[in-house]
Design a protein around this motif. Structure first.
Motif, PDB file in Angstrom:
ATOM      1  N   HIS A   1       0.836  -1.190   0.000  1.00 31.06           N
ATOM      2  CA  HIS A   1       0.000   0.000   0.000  1.00 31.06           C
ATOM      3  C   HIS A   1       0.873   1.242   0.000  1.00 31.06           C
ATOM      4  O   HIS A   1       1.953   1.269   0.583  1.00 31.06           O
ATOM      5  N   SER A   2       0.380   2.295  -0.624  1.00 31.29           N
ATOM      6  CA  SER A   2       1.155   3.534  -0.695  1.00 31.29           C
ATOM      7  C   SER A   2       1.259   4.200   0.672  1.00 31.29           C
ATOM      8  O   SER A   2       2.218   4.906   0.945  1.00 31.29           O
ATOM      9  N   GLY A   3       0.290   3.977   1.554  1.00 30.01           N
ATOM     10  CA  GLY A   3       0.351   4.538   2.906  1.00 30.01           C
ATOM     11  C   GLY A   3       1.514   3.968   3.688  1.00 30.01           C
ATOM     12  O   GLY A   3       2.198   4.686   4.412  1.00 30.01           O
ATOM     13  N   ASN A   4       1.747   2.661   3.545  1.00 25.82           N
ATOM     14  CA  ASN A   4       2.866   2.029   4.240  1.00 25.82           C
ATOM     15  C   ASN A   4       4.203   2.517   3.695  1.00 25.82           C
ATOM     16  O   ASN A   4       5.153   2.712   4.458  1.00 25.82           O
ATOM     17  N   LEU A   5       4.269   2.739   2.395  1.00 27.93           N
ATOM     18  CA  LEU A   5       5.493   3.253   1.787  1.00 27.93           C
ATOM     19  C   LEU A   5       5.791   4.659   2.281  1.00 27.93           C
ATOM     20  O   LEU A   5       6.933   4.980   2.599  1.00 27.93           O
ATOM     21  N   ALA A   6       4.755   5.489   2.372  1.00 34.08           N
ATOM     22  CA  ALA A   6       4.936   6.854   2.854  1.00 34.08           C
ATOM     23  C   ALA A   6       5.446   6.855   4.295  1.00 34.08           C
ATOM     24  O   ALA A   6       6.356   7.613   4.636  1.00 34.08           O
ATOM     25  N   ILE A   7       4.885   6.004   5.122  1.00 31.75           N
ATOM     26  CA  ILE A   7       5.320   5.910   6.517  1.00 31.75           C
ATOM     27  C   ILE A   7       6.765   5.437   6.592  1.00 31.75           C
ATOM     28  O   ILE A   7       7.580   5.972   7.353  1.00 31.75           O
ATOM     29  N   ALA A   8       7.120   4.444   5.791  1.00 27.62           N
ATOM     30  CA  ALA A   8       8.493   3.935   5.783  1.00 27.62           C
ATOM     31  C   ALA A   8       9.476   5.007   5.329  1.00 27.62           C
ATOM     32  O   ALA A   8      10.572   5.134   5.888  1.00 27.62           O
ATOM     33  N   LEU A   9       9.097   5.804   4.331  1.00 26.49           N
ATOM     34  CA  LEU A   9       9.981   6.868   3.857  1.00 26.49           C
ATOM     35  C   LEU A   9      10.162   7.959   4.902  1.00 26.49           C
ATOM     36  O   LEU A   9      11.264   8.489   5.071  1.00 26.49           O
ATOM     37  N   VAL A  10       9.098   8.300   5.617  1.00 29.97           N
ATOM     38  CA  VAL A  10       9.205   9.314   6.677  1.00 29.97           C
ATOM     39  C   VAL A  10      10.107   8.808   7.797  1.00 29.97           C
ATOM     40  O   VAL A  10      10.954   9.543   8.327  1.00 29.97           O
ATOM     41  N   ILE A  11       9.972   7.542   8.152  1.00 28.40           N
ATOM     42  CA  ILE A  11      10.824   6.967   9.195  1.00 28.40           C
ATOM     43  C   ILE A  11      12.277   6.928   8.736  1.00 28.40           C
ATOM     44  O   ILE A  11      13.185   7.282   9.498  1.00 28.40           O
ATOM     45  N   ALA A  12      12.519   6.528   7.496  1.00 29.66           N
ATOM     46  CA  ALA A  12      13.879   6.503   6.962  1.00 29.66           C
ATOM     47  C   ALA A  12      14.478   7.907   6.935  1.00 29.66           C
ATOM     48  O   ALA A  12      15.656   8.099   7.276  1.00 29.66           O
ATOM     49  N   HIS A  13      13.688   8.892   6.564  1.00 28.36           N
ATOM     50  CA  HIS A  13      14.141  10.279   6.539  1.00 28.36           C
ATOM     51  C   HIS A  13      14.548  10.722   7.947  1.00 28.36           C
ATOM     52  O   HIS A  13      15.582  11.372   8.140  1.00 28.36           O
ATOM     53  N   GLY A  14      13.731  10.377   8.928  1.00 30.88           N
ATOM     54  CA  GLY A  14      14.038  10.720  10.319  1.00 30.88           C
ATOM     55  C   GLY A  14      15.297  10.045  10.820  1.00 30.88           C
ATOM     56  O   GLY A  14      16.094  10.644  11.555  1.00 30.88           O
ATOM     57  N   ILE A  15      15.506   8.801  10.426  1.00 30.66           N
ATOM     58  CA  ILE A  15      16.712   8.081  10.836  1.00 30.66           C
ATOM     59  C   ILE A  15      17.953   8.739  10.240  1.00 30.66           C
ATOM     60  O   ILE A  15      18.962   8.947  10.943  1.00 30.66           O
ATOM     61  N   VAL A  16      17.879   9.090   8.964  1.00 29.58           N
ATOM     62  CA  VAL A  16      19.024   9.741   8.313  1.00 29.58           C
ATOM     63  C   VAL A  16      19.322  11.080   8.981  1.00 29.58           C
ATOM     64  O   VAL A  16      20.484  11.410   9.254  1.00 29.58           O
ATOM     65  N   LEU A  17      18.290  11.861   9.286  1.00 26.89           N
ATOM     66  CA  LEU A  17      18.504  13.133   9.969  1.00 26.89           C
ATOM     67  C   LEU A  17      19.095  12.926  11.359  1.00 26.89           C
ATOM     68  O   LEU A  17      19.940  13.715  11.800  1.00 26.89           O
TER      69      LEU A  17
END
Length: 75
Positions: A1-17
C-alpha cells in the motif's frame, strides 16, 4: 500500500537526519554530514514551495539551508 510506503519513507528520513545530527554532535565527517543535510533540507524546501507556496515554514527552512551551507564551507 502507498500509505505504508509513505510511513516507511518518513521513518527513513528521520533516521538519516538523526544520524546526521549525531555526526555533528561527535564532529564525525562534519563536512559530509553538512552536505547531506543541505540536500535533505533543500528537498524539503522544494516540496513545501511546490505544495503550498512560499510560506513562513519554507522561509525558515531556506534559512536552515543557509546554515547547513555555512557548516559545509567552514573550516
Amino acid at each position: 500500500h502507498s500509505g505504508n510506503l509513505a510511513i516507511a519513507l518518513v521513518i527513513a528520513h528521520g533516521i538519516v537526519l538523526s544520524v546526521i545530527g549525531l555526526a555533528f554532535i561527535f564532529n564525525y565527517y562534519r563536512r559530509i554530514a553538512a552536505g547531506l543535510l543541505t540536500l535533505m533540507i533543500l528537498e524539503i524546501v522544494v516540496n513545501l514551495i511546490l505544495s503550498s507556496g512560499l510560506s513562513d515554514i519554507a522561509v525558515r527552512d531556506i534559512g536552515l539551508v543557509g546554515a547547513a551551507l555555512a557548516l559545509f564551507f567552514s573550516d
